[in-house]
Design an enzyme around this catalytic site. Sequence first.
Site, PDB file in Angstrom:
ATOM      1  CB  CYS A 109     -13.072 -45.086 -11.518  1.00  0.00           C
ATOM      2  SG  CYS A 109     -11.326 -45.455 -11.635  1.00  0.00           S
ATOM      3  CG  HIS A 240     -14.251 -45.316  -7.415  1.00  0.00           C
ATOM      4  ND1 HIS A 240     -13.979 -46.625  -7.762  1.00  0.00           N
ATOM      5  CD2 HIS A 240     -13.155 -44.588  -7.796  1.00  0.00           C
ATOM      6  CE1 HIS A 240     -12.796 -46.683  -8.332  1.00  0.00           C
ATOM      7  NE2 HIS A 240     -12.272 -45.467  -8.354  1.00  0.00           N
ATOM      8  CG  ASN A 270      -9.112 -47.361  -8.136  1.00  0.00           C
ATOM      9  OD1 ASN A 270     -10.077 -47.922  -8.654  1.00  0.00           O
ATOM     10  ND2 ASN A 270      -8.801 -46.097  -8.381  1.00  0.00           N
TER      11      ASN A 270
HETATM   12  O1  UT7 Z   1     -10.007 -43.893  -9.373  1.00  0.00           O
HETATM   13  C1  UT7 Z   1     -10.082 -42.726 -10.108  1.00  0.00           C
HETATM   14  C2  UT7 Z   1      -9.597 -41.563  -9.453  1.00  0.00           C
HETATM   15  N1  UT7 Z   1      -8.284 -41.695  -8.874  1.00  0.00           N
HETATM   16  C3  UT7 Z   1      -8.122 -41.171  -7.687  1.00  0.00           C
HETATM   17  O2  UT7 Z   1      -9.074 -40.746  -7.106  1.00  0.00           O
HETATM   18  C4  UT7 Z   1      -6.735 -41.059  -7.106  1.00  0.00           C
HETATM   19  C5  UT7 Z   1      -6.600 -39.702  -6.489  1.00  0.00           C
HETATM   20  N2  UT7 Z   1      -5.296 -39.397  -5.928  1.00  0.00           N
HETATM   21  C6  UT7 Z   1      -4.790 -40.014  -4.832  1.00  0.00           C
HETATM   22  O3  UT7 Z   1      -5.367 -40.935  -4.296  1.00  0.00           O
HETATM   23  C7  UT7 Z   1      -3.518 -39.442  -4.249  1.00  0.00           C
HETATM   24  O4  UT7 Z   1      -3.213 -38.227  -4.868  1.00  0.00           O
HETATM   25  C8  UT7 Z   1      -2.300 -40.397  -4.367  1.00  0.00           C
HETATM   26  C9  UT7 Z   1      -2.463 -41.558  -3.405  1.00  0.00           C
HETATM   27  C10 UT7 Z   1      -2.161 -40.903  -5.777  1.00  0.00           C
HETATM   28  C11 UT7 Z   1      -1.018 -39.666  -3.958  1.00  0.00           C
HETATM   29  O5  UT7 Z   1      -1.148 -39.116  -2.653  1.00  0.00           O
HETATM   30  P1  UT7 Z   1      -0.776 -37.594  -2.383  1.00  0.00           P
HETATM   31  O6  UT7 Z   1      -0.947 -37.371  -0.947  1.00  0.00           O
HETATM   32  O7  UT7 Z   1      -1.575 -36.763  -3.327  1.00  0.00           O
HETATM   33  O8  UT7 Z   1       0.763 -37.562  -2.721  1.00  0.00           O
HETATM   34  P2  UT7 Z   1       1.568 -36.693  -3.803  1.00  0.00           P
HETATM   35  O9  UT7 Z   1       1.254 -37.147  -5.189  1.00  0.00           O
HETATM   36  O10 UT7 Z   1       1.372 -35.241  -3.487  1.00  0.00           O
HETATM   37  O11 UT7 Z   1       3.048 -37.085  -3.468  1.00  0.00           O
HETATM   38  C12 UT7 Z   1       3.639 -36.777  -2.194  1.00  0.00           C
HETATM   39  C13 UT7 Z   1       5.050 -37.325  -2.168  1.00  0.00           C
HETATM   40  C14 UT7 Z   1       5.879 -36.981  -3.407  1.00  0.00           C
HETATM   41  O12 UT7 Z   1       7.212 -36.736  -2.994  1.00  0.00           O
HETATM   42  P3  UT7 Z   1       7.758 -35.228  -2.794  1.00  0.00           P
HETATM   43  O13 UT7 Z   1       7.556 -34.560  -4.129  1.00  0.00           O
HETATM   44  O14 UT7 Z   1       6.879 -34.647  -1.723  1.00  0.00           O
HETATM   45  O15 UT7 Z   1       9.173 -35.451  -2.405  1.00  0.00           O
HETATM   46  C15 UT7 Z   1       5.856 -38.248  -4.221  1.00  0.00           C
HETATM   47  O16 UT7 Z   1       6.973 -38.395  -5.055  1.00  0.00           O
HETATM   48  O17 UT7 Z   1       5.021 -38.755  -2.104  1.00  0.00           O
HETATM   49  C16 UT7 Z   1       5.854 -39.302  -3.153  1.00  0.00           C
HETATM   50  N3  UT7 Z   1       5.287 -40.572  -3.581  1.00  0.00           N
HETATM   51  C17 UT7 Z   1       5.571 -41.741  -2.994  1.00  0.00           C
HETATM   52  N4  UT7 Z   1       6.365 -42.072  -1.966  1.00  0.00           N
HETATM   53  C18 UT7 Z   1       6.418 -43.366  -1.603  1.00  0.00           C
HETATM   54  C19 UT7 Z   1       4.395 -40.784  -4.577  1.00  0.00           C
HETATM   55  N5  UT7 Z   1       4.094 -42.089  -4.654  1.00  0.00           N
HETATM   56  C20 UT7 Z   1       4.809 -42.700  -3.681  1.00  0.00           C
HETATM   57  C21 UT7 Z   1       4.921 -44.040  -3.254  1.00  0.00           C
HETATM   58  N6  UT7 Z   1       5.726 -44.323  -2.203  1.00  0.00           N
HETATM   59  N7  UT7 Z   1       4.210 -45.044  -3.832  1.00  0.00           N
END
Ligand code: UT7
Length: 313
Positions: A109, A240, A270
Site C-alpha cells: 500500500c 492511504h 482500500n
Molecule cells: O492497507 C494496509 C494496511 N491495512 C490496514 O491498515 C488495515 C488495518 N486493520 C483494520 O482496518 C481493522 O483491524 C479491521 C477493519 C481489519 C478489523 O477491525 P477491528 O476493529 O480491528 O476488528 P477485529 O479484527 O478485532 O475483530 C473484531 C470482531 C471479531 O469477532 P470476535 O472475535 O470479537 O467475536 C471478528 O471475528 O469482529 C469480527 N469480524 C467481523 N464481523 C463482521 C471480523 N471481520 C468481520 C466482518 N463482519 N467482516
Amino acid sequence: MGIKIVSTGSYVPDRVLTNFDLEKIVDTSDEWITTRTGIRERRISEGETTSDMATEASLKALKGKNPDEIELIVVATATPDAFFPSTACKVQSKLENRKAVAFDISAACTGFIYALYTADSIMRSKGIKKALVIGAERFSKIVNWKDRTTCILFGDGAGAVVLKESEEEGILGFDLGADGSFGNLLYVPSVGSNEEYPFYVRMRGNEVFKVAVRTMVESAKRVLEKTSLSPKDIDLLIPHQANVRIINAVAERLGIEASKVFVNLDRYGNTSAASIPIALDEALRKGLVREGSTVLMVAFGGGFTWGSCVVRL
Ligand code: UT7
C-alpha cells in the site's frame, strides 16, 4: 531545476460492490463494515487488468499530450498482470510509447510513495524531463471471498501522475522506511515461497491497525520537520485509504483538522498502491487543491513499509 506533478488521472471499474452485496457472500453486515472501517462500497474489475486500469488512468493524466514524451514509467502494484513483463512495460506498449524506461515497484500500500521517490530520484540524477508514476491494483483477484476479515476491505482501481522538470520545486521532501520483521502480519505469498496455491491476502488486522497509526504519524512528522513545515502549512492531508478510524487517528495526532483531510474510502475501499493517486486526482477535480497548494501524502502497508511526501502543486 525542480520536479513537479503537472497533471493527474484516475480510473475505477464501473461495477460497484456494496456492503449489502457482501452480506450475501460472507457473514457480515453493512453496520459492522461501516462502523469498523468507513467503507460503504468498492469497485470490482469486470475483466479490466491492472495494466488496463493503469493505462486508462495514465491517458487521463496525459490529457491528450503525446505519450512519447514520457522517458520513465514506474508502476506501483502488488497485483501485476504477469510476473513479467512488468505492468509498466504493458502500459508503455498500450500507450504506444517507444522511449521510456519502464519497471514496477513492490511496496504494497506504500507503493505509490516509493514509486514517486524512485522516479523523482532518477529524474534528478539522470536529467529526465517527464515521467509517469502510477499506482494500480486488482485486489479483487487476491482476496479470499470466503474470508470476511479481508474481503470486505479492498477494491480495484488506478491513479497516475505526470512528473515534469520545472522551474519551481514541486516535490518538497520524502520520508520512507521499512521494517521487514512485521512481514507476517500482512502478506500475500507467491511462487517463491513454500505456501500452497491459491495465494490470498492474509492479515492480522488489529495488530496492523496499531502499528499503522503510530508509524504514519511518525513518518508524517519527520517529513514536516525535513521540509521545515508545520501542520498548519498543509492545505490537504491525503492519507492511504485503508480505514477511516486510522485516518482520523492520524489526523488528530498530527493536529490537522478534519476539513483538511481527504477521504474517499467510503466509495472505493482500500485500493492499496492506487489509493493515494486516485485521491489526489479526485481532490484536484473537486477543487479541494489547486496549483500552489501544499499536500501531505502518507501511506503504510505490507512489509511493513511506510512513506510520506510533501508536494506543492
Ligand atoms: O492497507 C494496509 C494496511 N491495512 C490496514 O491498515 C488495515 C488495518 N486493520 C483494520 O482496518 C481493522 O483491524 C479491521 C477493519 C481489519 C478489523 O477491525 P477491528 O476493529 O480491528 O476488528 P477485529 O479484527 O478485532 O475483530 C473484531 C470482531 C471479531 O469477532 P470476535 O472475535 O470479537 O467475536 C471478528 O471475528 O469482529 C469480527 N469480524 C467481523 N464481523 C463482521 C471480523 N471481520 C468481520 C466482518 N463482519 N467482516
